[in-house]
Design a protein around this motif. Sequence first.
Motif, PDB file in Angstrom:
ATOM      1  N   ALA A 284       0.847  -1.203   0.000  1.00 15.10           N
ATOM      2  CA  ALA A 284       0.000   0.000   0.000  1.00 15.10           C
ATOM      3  C   ALA A 284       0.880   1.251   0.000  1.00 15.10           C
ATOM      4  N   TYR A 285       1.933   1.215   0.813  1.00 10.21           N
ATOM      5  CA  TYR A 285       2.835   2.380   0.910  1.00 10.21           C
ATOM      6  C   TYR A 285       3.525   2.618  -0.445  1.00 10.21           C
ATOM      7  N   LYS A 290       5.593   5.555  -4.013  1.00 10.45           N
ATOM      8  CA  LYS A 290       6.810   5.323  -4.783  1.00 10.45           C
ATOM      9  C   LYS A 290       6.575   5.273  -6.293  1.00 10.45           C
ATOM     10  N   LEU A 291       5.299   5.246  -6.713  1.00  9.25           N
ATOM     11  CA  LEU A 291       5.043   5.198  -8.153  1.00  9.25           C
ATOM     12  C   LEU A 291       4.648   6.603  -8.599  1.00  9.25           C
ATOM     13  N   THR A 292       5.485   7.218  -9.423  1.00  7.26           N
ATOM     14  CA  THR A 292       5.165   8.583  -9.841  1.00  7.26           C
ATOM     15  C   THR A 292       5.239   8.689 -11.354  1.00  7.26           C
ATOM     16  N   LEU A 298       1.336   8.368  -9.310  1.00 10.44           N
ATOM     17  CA  LEU A 298       0.644   7.686 -10.415  1.00 10.44           C
ATOM     18  C   LEU A 298      -0.792   7.366 -10.019  1.00 10.44           C
ATOM     19  N   LEU A 299      -1.002   7.039  -8.741  1.00 15.05           N
ATOM     20  CA  LEU A 299      -2.329   6.583  -8.295  1.00 15.05           C
ATOM     21  C   LEU A 299      -2.857   7.507  -7.207  1.00 15.05           C
ATOM     22  N   THR A 358      -4.695   1.786 -15.372  1.00 16.28           N
ATOM     23  CA  THR A 358      -3.412   2.073 -16.035  1.00 16.28           C
ATOM     24  C   THR A 358      -2.298   1.201 -15.470  1.00 16.28           C
ATOM     25  N   LEU A 359      -2.547   0.587 -14.295  1.00 17.23           N
ATOM     26  CA  LEU A 359      -1.494  -0.196 -13.636  1.00 17.23           C
ATOM     27  C   LEU A 359      -1.963  -1.632 -13.454  1.00 17.23           C
ATOM     28  N   ALA A 360      -1.053  -2.579 -13.722  1.00 14.32           N
ATOM     29  CA  ALA A 360      -1.366  -3.989 -13.471  1.00 14.32           C
ATOM     30  C   ALA A 360      -0.335  -4.531 -12.496  1.00 14.32           C
TER      31      ALA A 360
END
Length: 1478
Positions: A284-285, A290-292, A298-299, A358-360
């Motif tokens: 979750a963190y 961490k996804l940008t 990103l999310l 957009t993310l898998a």
Amino acid sequence: MVKKYCRLINYLNVHTEAVQAALAKYKERKMPMPSKRRSVLVHSSVETYTPPDTSSASEDEGSLRRQGRITSTPFQSHSNVEPWLNRVIQGSSTSSSASSTSSHPGGKPAAASNTFPCHSYISTDNHSAPPDVTTGLVEHLHHERPQLASVRGVPRGFNSSILETADGVPVNSRVSSKIQQLLNTLKRPKRPPLKEFFVDDFEELLEVQQPDPNQPKPEGNQMSVLKGEPLGVVTNWPPSLLAALQRWGTTQPKSPCLTALDTTGKAIYTLTYGKLWSRSLKLAYTLLNKLTTRNEPLLKPGDRVALVFPNSDPVMFMVAFYGCLLAELIPVPIEVPLTRKDAGSQQIGFLLGSCGVTLALTTDACQKGLPKAQTGEVVTFKGWPRLIWFVIDGKHLAKPAKDWHPQVRDASAEIAYIEYKTSKEGSTVGITISHASMLAHCHALTQACGYSEAETLTNVLDFKRDAGLWHGVLTSVMNRMHVISIPYALMKVNPLSWIQKVCSYKARVAVVKSRDMHWSLLAQRDQRDVSLSSLRMLIVADGANPWSISSCDAFLNVFQSRGLRPEVICPCASSSEALTVAIRRPPELGGPPPGKAVLSMNCLSFGVIRVDTEEKLSILTVQDVGQIMPGANVCVVKVDGTPYLCKADEVGEICVNSGATGMAYFGLLGITKNVFEAIPVTATGVPVSDQPFTRTGLLGFVGPDYLVFVVGKLDGLMTVSGRRHNADDVVATALAVEPMKFVYRGRIAVFSVTVLHDDRIVLVAEQRPDASEEDSFQWMSRVLQAIDSIHQVGVYCLALVPANTLPKAPLGGIHVSETKQRFLEGALHPCNVLMCPHTCVTNLPKPRQKQPDVGPASMIVGNLVAGKRIAQASGRDVTQLEDNDQARKVIQFLYLADVLQWRAQTTPDHPLFLLLNSKGTVTSTASCIQLHKRAERVAVALMEKGRLNVGDHVALVYPPGVDLIATFYGCLYAGCIPITVRPPHPQNLATTLPTVKMIVEVSKSACILTTQVIMKLLKSKEAAAAVDIKTWPTILDTDDMPKKKLANIFRPASPDMLAYLDFSVSTTGILAGVKMSHAATSALCRSIKLQCELYPSRQIAICLDPYCGLGFALWCLCSVYSGHQSILVPPLELESNVSLWLSAVSQYKVRVTFCSYSVMEMCTKGLGTQTDMLRVINLSCVRTCMVVAEERPRITLTQSFSKLFKDLGLSARAVSTTFGCRVNVAICLQGTAGPDPTTVYVDMRALRHDRVRLVERGSPHSLPLMESGKILPGVKVIIAHTETKGPLGDSHLGEIWVSSPHNATGYYTVYGEEALHADHFTARLSFGDTQTIWARTGYLGFLRRTELTDASGERHDALYVVGSLDETLELRGMRYHPIDIETSVIRAHKSIAECAVFTWTNLLVVVVELEGSEQEALDLVALVTNVVLEEHYLIVGVVVIVDPGVIPINSRGEKQRMHLRDGFLADQLDPIYVAYNM
């Protein structure tokens, strides 16, 4: 309540017995087996022969209820149920005599045998013609067009094994006996008798199935809403699922949550609650922080994320699922895409796109296995959005910051996760489940199943969705249970693995499907030491399926001795929309005793519940699926329309109102309202509740003790003729017919397709590689009979495909909607097909009854009353048209021979002919004087060498060229009668030489003129094998003739004397020769000269065969008459150089050119892709390009030709067609002046009734017809009624009659048969103008006055040709033109290159040429049958699939359907596949 309807009895294996009993009642009756070329039998790939991955077994696993073998004789007839096959198409009447179908009334039918003595047939009594199976119509007196001028050749070498039918068609015994079998099966009456009523025969009304007055109707009271037990209050029950996870993860971190197994059954990892919590937090963190993308996260909370995990990795899936929930993201679990073409994958992509994914998330191993693009990235699957793939293995996750804590909220109405579901049509929807529903569902399941803390549960189901997710991922965490997850791969290797794990882990609960129980039964002999005594609940997730009852019973039978208690088996019913609907409770949880109901299948098809007492054949045994869920309200509503409550003994759709159902279809508001917000109402329309109910898609009823019974699913519902059938029930019946012998159990798909406004049942199964053709066909026939007996419904199509070729659902099972899609697209590639349209299609319009003949008086009054002008038109008047001295000079000559001599004197060096070879080089030329001198030499040779007398007939056997022309005039000079004959083909003597021989004999030729090469060929050994070469008349070669001058040129005594004979084989395979007098010959040339404005200064290009009709006249006669130069392009040369003709037209800047349809087709197909290479060609010079034809104009071809060569300067107005026939070779010809050809659209249905109804372009059933050019000068045309011979009005369909100075003077025949001559060449109208002598063309058409004006300022009358009367098929009392049916068929599939249809004993036979791989052959059978039913209301009797080029085409590009028919009946086509439709 429903006690009187449902008897609870224990009835095992009842279905197999029923099927056995049903089949035992069929008497021996042979059906024609399809014939197949050997190569097709072995077309399937090698992998086909590996047994299908037994996953095969599938969702739809059949059960042991069907173990019993059916061993009664195949093809039997059932005495009790009405017979199952139907008569052939009612009321069709096509004689299949040599003269084809009824036409040209008036003459008396002629026996085909007396036409030509050397080919007379010997009829044997034991092989009489197949019976006419036309029912319901009195035998017609066929008005045949007598065919005395006609001879049909029989290739020699036919031996005595060839029989012949009464109408003189040689028939090979194999084909005819199969057709005979087919006719025998079709003689039985169709089940639903057609209602007798009268229809105005203008409208073809489809039969509407009238409700049967005796059908069962529900009689019970209206049901009320059923309330479930209240949800119990549990102390310290967590406020949300995440709160429960947090509690167990922090207070019981060592407690086991999930054990994963490998394919050997070893435990590879046990996830504890502590690990699940910490890893979910990490994920979750990472997802949130961490996804940008471009420094933006990103999310954000509420975004949807795809979860792509294999069935073997439940641990990672669980971490991903709870990680998303903790990050307030919405997981969308989907299957792992294996290839770019996975079944249904495109629809999944559509769902992901509509959810904005957009993310898998996936695992390292899974990501490595996905197909990659060249860049190394995962490919974008067809229909999918672009995805970022994120691997969630430990090393990719970040440790949460110290100050970061997720918010663990109470359960809310926000979306928690989205579960996908694929509908019957194949579309995929996402069902949203809220946090509150998820919690309520866990609560209800915990209460219903009595789950307690730390219990062990074995889960065999897919943990990503449905019961596998609800029990094995959600409710288990709620109760800190330990789940043992059994992967699908392990079940395939060891079907007993789940039982062994229950035993070794002492599991209290197991969640399985019927299939898993079935598989373990097959493997249980290996294990003696397993015990199931620890189980308190065996939850059967698909307990609502018709076969689960026998799986449960059989499983209990075997495992009771191993500690399994009967009350442990708990079937349940669920749906994606309403989650768990009902589940059977063990007695300790307060459940009533289980129930079974044996119901009448017939009553169920009307939606009525009746216990079956007498009829043991068609029954359905169903088990209860327990009571409804705690906290739920349930009712049963009508399936269609407003959700009215059902009666107690009525089947309807089960609806649920509770806090534990899905919320909506994501993004689809319309259908959401329908399904998730249904308001059931009473019969009076009063809503039963203010709360909305959710429709479950399950069909069933509530039985005694408030037990829920499910008898089917909406997704598997097929409504045929107003009766409802369930796909699963039909599968069960098919499996009961010797199931394991020929097809793979559980690899059967049943679905319905809509054809002709009703559902038609299709059954597709995978065939075992070791099953023989014969066996499979037997099995198919018996499946048809079993389904017919038990369900009283016909199967439209039964197809067997090679093993492992049906599209698979993710975990075994068949992807039904994808299978249906492939069936409709012709991409299923079956290896066996059986179509039964005669049985199923009961809603065809009534056959048309012919009206009594109308008398002339009422006809003419009708014409006047209708105010229609009589349909009559004529070309310009010849006498006023000659415009210069030279032309008037030509008219003085009555004979062409005189014209040639005159030209040789006045313009000796004027070039008349240029002949081109395939390179475009001029190979020979002829000026006036050269032609004259060569003609003289030929005349001398005829008299001196041939010793011929005036009036002798001479056959000219030459390739297209100047020799042919010179010898023609040589014959005229000598007073002989020339007959031009196409030379035999050296590579194909067997079929082409008999035609030459026949023309020579029928024309009574005393001599043959030819070249040395052909002369050798005629006398060769190969020729002797095809014909009797000893009986040739004198053969002279004209290669080197002495240069002698003719003493005197013959001059006929009168212009009415015979000039030449014109022989041609009609499309119906009939050889007819017509006599052309000198007067007619000159008149023909003059007419063409005027219409095309031909002068000595003109050049025209001709790419036609020069042997008969207008082609011969243009090639041999017109240049000499008009003096223009003809550039001759033999069509054969185009085979080696397709652009030859167009290059010649461009090079010589030709204004007028003629070709045939076959030439036009060669250019369109051969040059279609090369227009760039043709830039050197310029067609802007062409004013008119005419297609010489004796048929309805082929608009599609002429339009595509015009479109294709528009870029090369071809004017859109240039292309037109001509029309001629045997009685007059040139009736219409566009010429250079006058308005452009017009096109009208007519209603094809009206055309079948011999009527013309003009419609708008693009309207349904519209057919475009193009005018066939302008009527030639001197020609008069009238439209006459085919039977009364009275004149018809404007825009009425009738036979085209023609009066003109260039009509032929009669048939040339062996016997001077006067009646036929009178009927065809000297016909008179029965009233009106009864003086004019007309010739009957044998073609149907109509005249229509247009708004355009012609050259003389009059309004222009357009002639539209519809088709040849001889070719028409009379079926169901209506007249069909083969070309219309063929056009529909060619559109049915991209691999159909050509098609031809004909009738045989009232069966419609469709022959299609397959341009593709042979494995597509059987795909075409259903598509062809469908399209002919939909567009023409006809049932196809036989479908024949052949190689390209098998359908014979004559030189004009017309199909020789009768030759094809003879070839089929004599078994000479070498077909890829022949399907006999039942």
